[in-house]
Design an enzyme around this catalytic site. Sequence first.
Site, mmCIF file in Angstrom:
data_model
loop_
_atom_site.group_PDB
_atom_site.id
_atom_site.type_symbol
_atom_site.label_atom_id
_atom_site.label_comp_id
_atom_site.label_asym_id
_atom_site.label_seq_id
_atom_site.Cartn_x
_atom_site.Cartn_y
_atom_site.Cartn_z
ATOM 1 N N GLY A 147 0.475 20.748 10.682
ATOM 2 C CA GLY A 147 -0.032 21.599 11.753
ATOM 3 C C GLY A 147 -1.541 21.500 11.870
ATOM 4 N N TYR A 153 -8.000 17.466 5.874
ATOM 5 C CA TYR A 153 -7.397 16.807 4.717
ATOM 6 C C TYR A 153 -8.298 15.717 4.149
ATOM 7 C CZ TYR A 153 -3.169 19.218 6.196
ATOM 8 O OH TYR A 153 -2.249 20.182 6.552
ATOM 9 N N HIS A 160 -8.764 22.000 2.513
ATOM 10 C CA HIS A 160 -7.557 21.486 1.875
ATOM 11 C C HIS A 160 -7.910 20.377 0.887
ATOM 12 C CE1 HIS A 160 -5.690 23.857 4.823
ATOM 13 N NE2 HIS A 160 -5.284 22.932 5.673
#
Length: 214
Positions: A147, A153, A160
């Site tokens: 999402g 990332y 994250h």
Amino acid sequence: MNIFIVHAHEHQGSFCSSLANVAKTYFETNRHNVIISDLYQKKFNPIGGKHDFKELSDASYYKYANEQLYAHQNNKFSSEIENEMKQLEIADVLIFNFPLWWFGMPAILKGWVDRVLAYGFAYGGQYGMGPNGRFAGKKAFLNVTTGSPESLYQENNGHHRTIDDILLNINKGILELVGFEVLPSHVSFGVSRISQEEREKMLNKYEVYLNTYF
């Protein structure tokens, strides 16, 4: 080749489900056999327990892993588990197709791992691990949707962990452990926040990935 896709998304109209269909079409067009195990459609039970077995051993102490070994040795797995195992045995390529939830796979897919990659069948007993694992000579990879956007990332982003770090436990601790040659994961980022045109580009990108490795 025989391709086994274990699909874990509830909605058949989702982008994740569309990716599973892209793989099915790609491999069938190239004259491979494809089986999709749609876990939600099957209402697959993710909870391992005594119901996994047609009968239990006569051991005075119940231990799930020991019962898995007994079931494997004596053909005593339930039909639900046995059917998944049969597809896995003949597969040349295993694909886990799922949305990333809480830095991992949905519970229904984790339950598939717990119940189907059973002790005695996938590892332990007569089988080693890693290069000596049950599924040595076969390939596997993860096809994942997120999402959040790809930027979250990246290393040192403050939010994250990297996507490779997040998927490490699945790639190393599950697939590679039982002998699969693990291909790079294919990840479609931020699919809930993009336009239909961008989604189409991602579907095409997945086909390029498949063409690259197969």
